[in-house]
Design a protein around this motif. Structure first.
Motif, PDB file in Angstrom:
ATOM      1  N   ASP A   5       0.817  -1.219   0.000  1.00  0.00           N
ATOM      2  CA  ASP A   5       0.000   0.000   0.000  1.00  0.00           C
ATOM      3  C   ASP A   5       0.846   1.263   0.000  1.00  0.00           C
ATOM      4  O   ASP A   5       0.422   2.316   0.506  1.00  0.00           O
ATOM      5  CB  ASP A   5      -0.961   0.009   1.195  1.00  0.00           C
ATOM      6  CG  ASP A   5      -2.005  -1.096   1.113  1.00  0.00           C
ATOM      7  OD1 ASP A   5      -2.465  -1.372  -0.014  1.00  0.00           O
ATOM      8  OD2 ASP A   5      -2.345  -1.679   2.153  1.00  0.00           O
TER       9      ASP A   5
ATOM     10  N   CYS B  29       2.493   4.546  -1.668  1.00  0.00           N
ATOM     11  CA  CYS B  29       2.167   5.497  -2.729  1.00  0.00           C
ATOM     12  C   CYS B  29       3.348   6.424  -2.927  1.00  0.00           C
ATOM     13  O   CYS B  29       4.284   6.458  -2.117  1.00  0.00           O
ATOM     14  CB  CYS B  29       0.898   6.271  -2.377  1.00  0.00           C
ATOM     15  SG  CYS B  29      -0.552   5.189  -2.236  1.00  0.00           S
TER      16      CYS B  29
ATOM     17  N   ASN C  66       1.934   7.243   3.354  1.00  0.00           N
ATOM     18  CA  ASN C  66       1.088   8.432   3.281  1.00  0.00           C
ATOM     19  C   ASN C  66       1.294   9.229   2.002  1.00  0.00           C
ATOM     20  O   ASN C  66       0.885  10.387   1.916  1.00  0.00           O
ATOM     21  CB  ASN C  66       1.299   9.324   4.506  1.00  0.00           C
ATOM     22  CG  ASN C  66       2.747   9.825   4.621  1.00  0.00           C
ATOM     23  OD1 ASN C  66       3.608   9.447   3.820  1.00  0.00           O
ATOM     24  ND2 ASN C  66       2.993  10.648   5.623  1.00  0.00           N
TER      25      ASN C  66
ATOM     26  N   THR D 226       0.634  10.470  -1.841  1.00  0.00           N
ATOM     27  CA  THR D 226      -0.655  10.819  -2.451  1.00  0.00           C
ATOM     28  C   THR D 226      -0.716  10.526  -3.946  1.00  0.00           C
ATOM     29  O   THR D 226      -1.770  10.672  -4.550  1.00  0.00           O
ATOM     30  CB  THR D 226      -0.944  12.313  -2.237  1.00  0.00           C
ATOM     31  OG1 THR D 226       0.120  13.100  -2.789  1.00  0.00           O
ATOM     32  CG2 THR D 226      -1.089  12.631  -0.751  1.00  0.00           C
TER      33      THR D 226
ATOM     34  N   GLN E 282      -2.001  13.335  -8.956  1.00  0.00           N
ATOM     35  CA  GLN E 282      -2.265  11.957  -8.525  1.00  0.00           C
ATOM     36  C   GLN E 282      -1.732  10.903  -9.494  1.00  0.00           C
ATOM     37  O   GLN E 282      -1.263   9.855  -9.076  1.00  0.00           O
ATOM     38  CB  GLN E 282      -3.770  11.721  -8.339  1.00  0.00           C
ATOM     39  CG  GLN E 282      -4.353  12.224  -7.036  1.00  0.00           C
ATOM     40  CD  GLN E 282      -4.644  13.702  -7.086  1.00  0.00           C
ATOM     41  OE1 GLN E 282      -5.113  14.204  -8.093  1.00  0.00           O
ATOM     42  NE2 GLN E 282      -4.339  14.403  -6.014  1.00  0.00           N
TER      43      GLN E 282
ATOM     44  N   CYS F  66      -4.140   5.133  -2.011  1.00  0.00           N
ATOM     45  CA  CYS F  66      -3.525   6.454  -1.908  1.00  0.00           C
ATOM     46  C   CYS F  66      -4.523   7.515  -1.456  1.00  0.00           C
ATOM     47  O   CYS F  66      -4.496   8.657  -1.933  1.00  0.00           O
ATOM     48  CB  CYS F  66      -2.876   6.854  -3.239  1.00  0.00           C
ATOM     49  SG  CYS F  66      -1.676   5.659  -3.855  1.00  0.00           S
ATOM     50  N   GLY F  67      -5.425   7.126  -0.556  1.00  0.00           N
ATOM     51  CA  GLY F  67      -6.381   8.069  -0.014  1.00  0.00           C
ATOM     52  C   GLY F  67      -7.516   8.431  -0.936  1.00  0.00           C
ATOM     53  O   GLY F  67      -8.240   9.406  -0.694  1.00  0.00           O
ATOM     54  N   THR F  68      -7.711   7.655  -2.013  1.00  0.00           N
ATOM     55  CA  THR F  68      -8.771   7.929  -2.983  1.00  0.00           C
ATOM     56  C   THR F  68      -9.554   6.647  -3.246  1.00  0.00           C
ATOM     57  O   THR F  68      -9.160   5.568  -2.807  1.00  0.00           O
ATOM     58  CB  THR F  68      -8.204   8.434  -4.318  1.00  0.00           C
ATOM     59  OG1 THR F  68      -7.609   7.319  -5.027  1.00  0.00           O
ATOM     60  CG2 THR F  68      -7.141   9.505  -4.102  1.00  0.00           C
ATOM     61  N   GLU F  69     -10.650   6.767  -3.989  1.00  0.00           N
ATOM     62  CA  GLU F  69     -11.371   5.571  -4.403  1.00  0.00           C
ATOM     63  C   GLU F  69     -10.800   4.982  -5.693  1.00  0.00           C
ATOM     64  O   GLU F  69     -11.316   4.012  -6.228  1.00  0.00           O
ATOM     65  CB  GLU F  69     -12.855   5.876  -4.585  1.00  0.00           C
ATOM     66  CG  GLU F  69     -13.202   6.753  -5.764  1.00  0.00           C
ATOM     67  CD  GLU F  69     -14.701   6.880  -5.997  1.00  0.00           C
ATOM     68  OE1 GLU F  69     -15.082   7.219  -7.144  1.00  0.00           O
ATOM     69  OE2 GLU F  69     -15.469   6.652  -5.050  1.00  0.00           O
TER      70      GLU F  69
END
Length: 638
Positions: A432, A434, A444, A446, A519, A605-608
């Protein structure tokens, strides 16, 4: 006393003696913005340390690679299916005499004695053992010793970038050892107890071999044991009803020691789901000492191989043999490059050959491992190859990835279909991780972190779908959102290939993602995956029990089994293998032969992440293969 003019002249002469001989200015040949995660510089390398310098010579015709493979792989081409011989491939990409002479003259003109400079037998690289001081002078760089986070490994590499004379640079693909770190270092040493630890600063250890426990972006996940009477998995073993017509060896799976299947697990699975195959085994092909180790047996060591062979063999049936390429011994292991060396002799020297700082070297120069000759062109490539391992694209340098990707194109020219799983972290990478703006990888970060080789435009990247909870196999699937997420997105290294341009641009135009270049790479790069298959709820016999398994590492061998049946049907009527399938499957008629997936996404990465939509999407590609529709289309091609 010397006058000022004389001092200036003397200083210029001294500089001329100290500087490398060059008829053109130095230019940056390769660079990196950061040290890979888990490594820190420890100290400057000793000036008298000896390095095995390898200069990879530029290959002619690489700029024509896409045109060559489209010529034999696009269904509208008059040369469709007219695959090349290995000899034609080698001759087409052999370095020219001008390239060899230019690089040799630079080395000898820079103070490396002529008798130290060797040209490999295939003409792919020039080699010389040089001191660190000589290498720094040649390349305009500084070498450091780097130490891993847990202090058990050291690696020697140059700092940030290296240079070449401008007139030499165009004749060189890469130089090693320089910038390359093959993989990130974990927090603990995951090698089995008893394996030899390596501390030679100029080499990698087996810890970074592809087959290490839990390695990579696509290692399968398990939710634990299930009851033997579970109905999960049955739909896959009965979905393909094709009866082999031409029982030839045309499909294989690639595994890397210490990963290995257990024969008892195969029989346990077959007894439950395919009784006629009890006792069957894949055909073993050993590469660089590869063997079926049984010293270490748990999900980390048997999970991948058990999954791959139980489902691929059950799908193709008892009359169609499945090959196993088992690469690497227990000490050194193997990389993708070690596999490719065995498949194509020309790759052993292609663009300078493998990098001894992280690709495994055979015979084992330190003893204790496989001491036979390196497998170089000893294995005939099969018609279908499936691999369920991968890196984060950011783990490797672009030069390393581009060299390897070109080899997959060469295999495609020779008629081989190469499949890789796309990863299990959605738009995030392995563990996981990014990306940050400076190229580093953190939890963490992004920015989306694509996988490799999934982003190589000359392989078929396979994502994952799921049968939705409480649904039947006859209802539409969605992108996998149970335990794992289908890897997908856009490459940071490879440009968009022509064959997928229309499909990708349609997705971006009609269903624009709610992200910017902050992104993901929005500059028009390779989109992945290309296709998908079920990646959830596989029942796998594992160390005497049934476990429920998830992953794109399941989707890839299942897709390979389906494509193997297509090859079987073509061979039975006197036609050749389908080879590199991407230019074909992206045509309008073939896109209609895939089950389109339009729901689900691949978070990270904190997104869907991206959303599955009609047509191609960077979650499930074109969708899942519909064998009944694909077969007549491929049979109709020359």
């Amino acid at each position: 006393m010397l006058g000022i003019r004389a001092l200036v002249v003397l200083a210029a002469l001294l500089c001329a003696v100290a500087a490398p001989s060059s008829s053109s200015p130095f230019v940056v040949h390769e660079s990196r913005s950061h040290v890979p995660l888990g490594w820190t510089p420890l100290r400057r390398a000793d000036a008298d340390m000896i390095l095995p310098l390898r200069v990879g010579l530029a290959q002619p015709n690489l700029e024509n690679l896409e045109a060559y493979i489209m010529d034999v792989s696009h269904p509208h081409s008059s040369n469709y299916g007219k695959h090349w011989s290995a000899a034609k491939v080698a001759e087409t990409f052999r370095p020219t005499a001008e390239t060899v002479d230019t690089v040799r003259a630079w080395l000898t003109g820079s103070g490396i004695e002529a008798n130290r400079v060797k040209l490999t037998s295939n003409g792919g690289w020039l080699t010389a053992d040089v001191s660190v001081a000589e290498a720094e002078r040649l390349l305009g760089t500084e070498y450091f010793v780097y130490q891993s986070a847990n202090e058990d490994q050291r690696h020697i590499a140059c700092h940030e970038k290296y240079h070449l004379p401008e007139h030499v640079s165009k004749h060189v693909e890469l130089v090693s050892p320089t910038l390359h770190f093959d993989a990130r270092v974990g927090e603990v040493d995951s090698r089995p107890v008893g394996l030899e630890r390596r501390n030679n600063e100029a080499r990698k250890s087996s810890k970074y071999a592809v087959g290490q426990p839990g390695f990579g972006t696509s290692f399968p996940k398990t939710t634990g044991t299930v009851e033997a009477g579970s109905s999960y998995g049955v739909s896959l073993t009965i979905a393909l009803t094709w009866g082999p017509k031409q029982p030839k060896v045309n499909a294989l799976l690639v595994e890397y020691t210490p990963q290995a299947y257990l024969p008892a697990d195969l029989d346990m699975f077959f007894k439950k789901f395919s009784p006629s195959q009890v006792g069957e085994r894949p055909i073993m092909n050993s590469i660089d000492g590869g063997y079926l180790q049984t010293e270490f047996t748990n999900f980390s060591y048997n999970g991948e191989s058990d999954l791959d062979f139980q489902y691929s063999m059950a799908l193709v049936g008892s009359k169609q043999p499945v090959n196993l390429y088992q690469a690497g011994d227990m000490v050194e292991g193997a990389s993708f490059n070690n596999l490719l060396d065995a498949l194509d002799a020309s790759y052993c020297t292609f663009e300078g050959g493998d990098d001894p700082t992280y690709d495994s070297i055979y015979p084992d120069p330190e003893g204790g491992g496989y001491e036979g000759p390196e497998d170089c062109g000893t294995i005939k490539p099969a018609y279908i190859m499936s691999t369920s391992y991968g890196y984060n694209e950011a783990d490797l340098t672009p030069a390393y990835e581009q060299r390897q990707c070109a080899e997959y194109a060469k295999l495609g020219l020779m008629g081989t279909t190469v499949l890789y799983s796309s990863g299990d972290g959605g738009v995030a990478g392995n563990e996981d991780l990014c990306l940050n703006a400076d190229g580093t990888q953190t939890a963490n970060g992004t920015m989306f972190n694509p996988s490799f080789p999934g982003t190589c435009p000359y392989i078929t990247s396979v994502g994952a779908t799921q049968v939705n909870p409480n649904a039947t196999v006859w209802e539409p699937e969605s992108a996998c959102e149970q335990v794992i997420y289908s890897g997908g997105g856009f490459s940071n290294v490879f440009k968009m290939p022509s064959y997928q341009k229309a499909a990708v641009e349609r997705y971006l135009s009609e269903y624009p993602p709610p992200y910017s270049s902050a992104q993901y790479n929005t500059s028009g790069s390779r989109g992945f995956p290309d296709i998908a298959a079920n990646g959830a709820n596989y029942v796998v016999a594992m160390d005497g029990e049934f476990e429920l398994v998830y992953g794109t590492s399941a989707a890839s061998p299942v897709s390979a089994a389906i494509l193997s049946a297509v090859n079987d049907a073509r061979l039975a009527i006197g036609k050749g293998p389908i080879g590199f399938i991407n230019p074909t499957i992206y045509t309008a008629e073939f896109m209609m032969a895939f089950n389109d997936i339009t729901t689900g996404s691949n978070p990270g990465c904190g997104t869907e992440g991206f959303n599955a939509r009609p047509g191609w999407d960077p979650v499930t590609g074109l969708g899942t293969p519909n064998f009944a529709k694909l077969l007549p289309l491929w049979l109709a091609l020359p």
